[in-house]
Design a protein around this motif. Sequence first.
Motif, PDB file in Angstrom:
ATOM      1  N   LEU A 170       0.857  -1.179   0.000  1.00 57.66           N
ATOM      2  CA  LEU A 170       0.000   0.000   0.000  1.00 57.66           C
ATOM      3  C   LEU A 170       0.898   1.234   0.000  1.00 57.66           C
ATOM      4  CD1 LEU A 170      -2.832   1.266   0.211  1.00 57.66           C
ATOM      5  CD2 LEU A 170      -2.580   1.158   2.706  1.00 57.66           C
ATOM      6  N   ILE A 171       0.768   2.029  -1.052  1.00 59.51           N
ATOM      7  CA  ILE A 171       1.549   3.255  -1.214  1.00 59.51           C
ATOM      8  C   ILE A 171       0.603   4.426  -0.977  1.00 59.51           C
ATOM      9  CG2 ILE A 171       3.041   4.592  -2.737  1.00 59.51           C
ATOM     10  CD1 ILE A 171       4.044   1.694  -2.147  1.00 59.51           C
ATOM     11  N   TYR A 172       1.015   5.346  -0.118  1.00 60.46           N
ATOM     12  CA  TYR A 172       0.195   6.517   0.220  1.00 60.46           C
ATOM     13  C   TYR A 172       0.896   7.761  -0.310  1.00 60.46           C
ATOM     14  CZ  TYR A 172      -2.602   9.694   3.164  1.00 60.46           C
ATOM     15  OH  TYR A 172      -3.454  10.680   3.629  1.00 60.46           O
ATOM     16  N   LEU A 173       0.218   8.508  -1.178  1.00 64.22           N
ATOM     17  CA  LEU A 173       0.750   9.762  -1.709  1.00 64.22           C
ATOM     18  C   LEU A 173       0.002  10.929  -1.079  1.00 64.22           C
ATOM     19  CD1 LEU A 173       1.139   8.968  -5.523  1.00 64.22           C
ATOM     20  CD2 LEU A 173       2.765   8.582  -3.666  1.00 64.22           C
ATOM     21  N   ASP A 174       0.749  11.940  -0.684  1.00 66.89           N
ATOM     22  CA  ASP A 174       0.156  13.110  -0.050  1.00 66.89           C
ATOM     23  C   ASP A 174       0.645  14.361  -0.770  1.00 66.89           C
ATOM     24  OD1 ASP A 174      -1.367  14.543   1.735  1.00 66.89           O
ATOM     25  OD2 ASP A 174      -0.265  13.902   3.517  1.00 66.89           O
ATOM     26  N   ALA A 175      -0.113  15.434  -0.637  1.00 65.51           N
ATOM     27  CA  ALA A 175       0.268  16.730  -1.224  1.00 65.51           C
ATOM     28  C   ALA A 175      -0.406  17.833  -0.420  1.00 65.51           C
ATOM     29  CB  ALA A 175      -0.149  16.805  -2.690  1.00 65.51           C
ATOM     30  N   SER A 176       0.249  18.975  -0.386  1.00 57.79           N
ATOM     31  CA  SER A 176      -0.316  20.126   0.313  1.00 57.79           C
ATOM     32  C   SER A 176      -1.286  20.858  -0.615  1.00 57.79           C
ATOM     33  CB  SER A 176       0.799  21.068   0.753  1.00 57.79           C
ATOM     34  OG  SER A 176       1.416  21.631  -0.393  1.00 57.79           O
ATOM     35  N   LEU A 177      -2.102  21.726  -0.026  1.00 60.16           N
ATOM     36  CA  LEU A 177      -3.082  22.466  -0.820  1.00 60.16           C
ATOM     37  C   LEU A 177      -2.423  23.341  -1.889  1.00 60.16           C
ATOM     38  CD1 LEU A 177      -6.057  22.924  -1.319  1.00 60.16           C
ATOM     39  CD2 LEU A 177      -6.038  24.691   0.448  1.00 60.16           C
ATOM     40  N   PRO A 178      -1.326  24.073  -1.593  1.00 55.99           N
ATOM     41  CA  PRO A 178      -0.683  24.848  -2.672  1.00 55.99           C
ATOM     42  C   PRO A 178      -0.215  23.969  -3.843  1.00 55.99           C
ATOM     43  CG  PRO A 178       0.109  25.590  -0.532  1.00 55.99           C
ATOM     44  CD  PRO A 178      -0.711  24.369  -0.282  1.00 55.99           C
ATOM     45  N   THR A 179       0.311  22.799  -3.538  1.00 56.36           N
ATOM     46  CA  THR A 179       0.755  21.885  -4.605  1.00 56.36           C
ATOM     47  C   THR A 179      -0.445  21.392  -5.410  1.00 56.36           C
ATOM     48  OG1 THR A 179       2.677  21.194  -3.335  1.00 56.36           O
ATOM     49  CG2 THR A 179       1.927  19.692  -5.065  1.00 56.36           C
ATOM     50  N   ILE A 180      -1.514  21.038  -4.728  1.00 54.07           N
ATOM     51  CA  ILE A 180      -2.723  20.565  -5.421  1.00 54.07           C
ATOM     52  C   ILE A 180      -3.258  21.660  -6.330  1.00 54.07           C
ATOM     53  CG2 ILE A 180      -5.134  19.873  -5.062  1.00 54.07           C
ATOM     54  CD1 ILE A 180      -4.129  18.493  -2.448  1.00 54.07           C
ATOM     55  N   ARG A 181      -3.238  22.893  -5.861  1.00 47.42           N
ATOM     56  CA  ARG A 181      -3.744  24.009  -6.677  1.00 47.42           C
ATOM     57  C   ARG A 181      -2.855  24.275  -7.887  1.00 47.42           C
ATOM     58  NH1 ARG A 181      -5.844  27.933  -1.811  1.00 47.42           N
ATOM     59  NH2 ARG A 181      -7.907  26.977  -1.667  1.00 47.42           N
ATOM     60  N   ARG A 182      -1.569  24.020  -7.780  1.00 46.30           N
ATOM     61  CA  ARG A 182      -0.673  24.157  -8.940  1.00 46.30           C
ATOM     62  C   ARG A 182      -0.935  23.062  -9.969  1.00 46.30           C
ATOM     63  NH1 ARG A 182       3.304  25.300  -5.261  1.00 46.30           N
ATOM     64  NH2 ARG A 182       4.199  23.215  -5.406  1.00 46.30           N
ATOM     65  N   ARG A 183      -1.255  21.877  -9.499  1.00 46.72           N
ATOM     66  CA  ARG A 183      -1.446  20.740 -10.392  1.00 46.72           C
ATOM     67  C   ARG A 183      -2.824  20.709 -11.037  1.00 46.72           C
ATOM     68  NH1 ARG A 183       1.239  16.086  -6.524  1.00 46.72           N
ATOM     69  NH2 ARG A 183       3.388  16.820  -6.750  1.00 46.72           N
TER      70      ARG A 183
END
Length: 178
Positions: A110-123
């Motif tokens: 099980l691989i868990y990927l996380d990202a912050s809100l600024p990164t999500i908004r850039r993507r």
Amino acid sequence: MSNTPTSDSGDPDHHFAPPTPPSSADYHHARSPRLINVGKTTRQIDAASYAAFQAQQPIDPRQVLIVGVCSAGKSTLASNLKEKGYRVRTCAQEHSYVPHLWQLSKPDHLIYLDASLPTIRRRRHVRWNQSTLDEEHRRLAHARDHCDLYIPTDGLLPEDVASRVLTHLNNTRPQPDL
């Protein structure tokens, strides 16, 4: 009518002719049949199709499951790993109220990927706020507690994320019995 036996071609002596001796090329095609399982049945296929079938087989039989917040890179990682021959699935656990949804796939990793809100908004163009991301984290808490590898993808290229996962998979590969 004649009592002389005839073949289908009409030549009375044709069926008595000895068969032509096989050439070396004939032996190439006389190999044992290649059989593949298709669902619940077995099919015989030619050599070229068999080679293509083998090329599609996973190099690692373990099932890898990827979970994480929206736009953390789950689909990109899955594509990268599939291209390298791994059995990979993603789970939209962040959209589910079922904390153990990921377990239904019975993954080996099980691989868990996380990202912050600024990164999500850039993507991706999203209008949600931190409370929406916090809710996704809450829904993913069970998966994060049980993950084999946690990767915050902020500032990482897709190749970097794939490299970390491949390193993890190679380091956890079962060792053959000697």
